[in-house]
Design an enzyme around this catalytic site. Structure first.
Site, PDB file in Angstrom:
ATOM      1  N   HIS A 262       0.864  -1.176   0.000  1.00  0.00           N
ATOM      2  CA  HIS A 262       0.000   0.000   0.000  1.00  0.00           C
ATOM      3  C   HIS A 262       0.897   1.221   0.000  1.00  0.00           C
ATOM      4  CE1 HIS A 262      -3.027   2.932   1.236  1.00  0.00           C
ATOM      5  NE2 HIS A 262      -3.944   2.035   0.934  1.00  0.00           N
ATOM      6  N   ASP A 313      -7.563  -5.258   0.442  1.00  0.00           N
ATOM      7  CA  ASP A 313      -8.232  -5.952  -0.656  1.00  0.00           C
ATOM      8  C   ASP A 313      -8.036  -7.464  -0.623  1.00  0.00           C
ATOM      9  OD1 ASP A 313      -9.124  -3.548  -1.962  1.00  0.00           O
ATOM     10  OD2 ASP A 313      -7.016  -3.197  -2.440  1.00  0.00           O
TER      11      ASP A 313
END
Lengths: 377, 377
Positions: A262, A313
């Site tokens: 991320h 996710d």
């Protein structure tokens, strides 16, 4: 201009003050209005979290009751919007339908161009209630099923599953989905939220800002990652091979493994912790542990091999699949949750507005380039 | 994070490299791909300018011919989009209708999610041709008139006036409108273009980016200013008083006089020069000099009184009114022009893409705020 430093993608550039979301990427902390996401995931509800995002503090008991009532009463979508779904070509994707429907909804708003706080709060209730209804109704319509009427006795998360499946969800499913909505509700100046703020900064209306945000979320670099994760899991299952070998081959071919890393977090994405737990729990409850087990092995391998952590996710993919949600609804469901944050950010932007208009570092042909008449070109 | 400087509205912050538009706010220079806007306004056409924006250089004769042919052939709007216009409530504004129609159009695109350059170029032709058709058709439909079929013998600007009015425009009108389209076609990282780039940066599709851009342009701080100028002129005419006294009173009451000043330009907006000239010429040709004379007196007064220069919006108001264009179509017409720039910027963004995701300076309650159980609040 000529000496300016360009930060590609505005990475690390501070675009505005915001009191909504606190992220400490190094410590792996995410907090809404200062409250840790772990506490909210364990103790709050989507309704209470939305209150927190919009009003800046947790509600009292009667305030929460009033808030939930108002959100339930806002579950109204004009039938013309469902007609619009029916009129779109069969090939339309859920995100295109959602973006178009939210844009069209402004035409039914009693005061669409108003940007004062009260109007925007009313629109926030409306759009938050409607986003869930639109996603569920679109899925029913494309499958040739009847649109399910909302059930005012059900809270937001449970009502979505009810309208999607046409069956009352079991408590474990509602609870899991409620937590997923809390976890995705805000994430500071992510691309869709930032797009919403850029649009709202022109004093355009709430529906314009949210329509733009849906468009941004639609992009594979933003909202599409959990769908990509699940496609990978399906593909692994189809090929029947070993998940670790599959991912090893992806890495060897320099291909992206979705669901890892991320831009902001340098440690584990705090949302991943809850999604892993829920994915495990749900898979045990349902007796189908396939996707969870597969995910766990891939996570371990990528972590060892690439020092990359699973992000929000990665486990939402198996969680949603176990909840019986179609692959191409994963991103629309992200919108069902993030609408709480988008609207909070639009209201915050307008509370102290300044048109968002950066500059470019010019890299084109040096001025002045002469206009050569066409016969001399 | 805590020590970062926040530049409100990203004013002066350089967000990316761009080779499309050169602005020197101090010298009052605007150039597309290095070519001065004055030269383009006097010598180019909207088609040629679009070529310049998309391909980075002026076309040769056969290239321009091919380009114009492709743009003309792209004048196709699915009849379902006109049905959508008819289905929207009567109260819908043209910008809402345009935003919704462009969003819906993706569903008819043969390759809507593709973001490669060739696909995006094809979509740029389609959307540029369609934007003009949509605005004209929407206006016809809301007035209960028949939609006018595009005329392949007419260039872009003239075809728009033809589809809007249902009469072949006189050369002076077509020429004026063509220049207006050139002048508005791009302006670096204005809010709508920046919104489009933020959306495209997620690798979302062209229609999402343009839908978001329309939403941003809709805001009164961006696209609405020439409409506000014209409302003022109408109001002055209705009241019958002296324009200068009217504006003096606005200033005395600390009210904004639209059409003056610009965040970027410190001298005259170079686009204003042409719009003033065209407004004067058109008003002479049509024998109706009222709006031009009124504008001229206000401009002189504001310049003397506030040292503010007229911007692009000030004379476009009287120009469009003299062209017989309704007030609430001014902003949609802006989109008819700016689509050339929006699409150029989306293609440029994707040529060297990085997700646009800035950070916020956190100003909310200090982390960690404890989650207090509801019974203790």
């Amino acid at each position: 201009m000529a000496t300016a430093t360009v930060t590609k993608g505005l990475e690390g550039v501070v675009a505005a003050n915001s009191g909504i979301c606190w992220i400490d990427g190094y410590a792996g902390v995410l907090a809404y209005r200062g409250i840790d996401i772990h506490e909210l995931a364990q103790k709050s509800t989507f309704e209470e979290t939305s209150y927190l995002l919009w009003y800046g503090r947790l509600p009292g008991r009667s305030e929460l009751k009033e808030f939930s009532k108002r959100l339930t009463e806002a579950r109204r979508v004009p039938p013309q919007i469902y007609d619009l779904f029916r009129a779109l070509p069969k090939s339309v994707t859920p995100m295109e339908a959602l973006r178009t429907a939210v844009s069209a909804l402004s035409a039914y708003d009693p005061d669409e161009s108003a940007v004062d706080h009260d109007s925007n709060l009313r629109k926030s209730f409306a759009l938050t209630a409607q986003m869930a209804m639109l996603v569920a109704a679109f899925d029913r319509i494309r499958k040739g099923k009847k649109v399910v009427e909302p059930d005012p006795s059900l809270p937001h998360a449970a009502n979505f599953l009810w309208m999607l499946h046409g069956e009352k969800p079991i408590p474990a499913a509602s609870n899991t989905f409620d937590i997923a909505l809390i976890l995705h509700a805000d994430h500071e100046f992510n691309a869709s939220t930032f797009a919403a703020r850029v649009i709202a900064g022109t004093l355009s209306d709430m529906h314009s800002a949210i329509t733009g945000a849906i468009g941004a979320l639609k992009g594979p670099l933003h909202g599409g990652a959990n769908e990509a994760v699940m496609r990978m899991l399906f593909d692994i299952a189809k090929q029947g091979g070993d998940p670790v070998e599959y991912v090893r081959s992806l890495l060897a071919h320099k291909k992206k493994v979705f669901g890892f890393g991320h831009r902001v977090y340098r440690t584990e994405d705090p949302r991943a912790t809850h999604l892993r737990r829920m994915s495990e729990q749900l898979s045990r409850d349902s007796g189908n542990t396939k996707w969870y087990e597969m995910s766990r092995r891939i996570e371990e391998f990528v972590k060892n091999e690439k020092k990359l952590n699973a992000n929000v996710d990665f486990y939402s993919a198996s969680t949603y699949t176990t909840l019986g949600i179609d692959l191409d609804l994963f991103t629309p469901i992200f919108a069902v949750s993030r609408i709480a944050g988008w609207t909070a950010h639009v209201m915050e932007q307008l509370g102290d507005n300044r048109l968002i208009r950066p500059r470019a570092e010019y890299t084109g042909p040096e001025y002045p380039v002469r206009y050569v008449p066409i016969e001399q070109r």
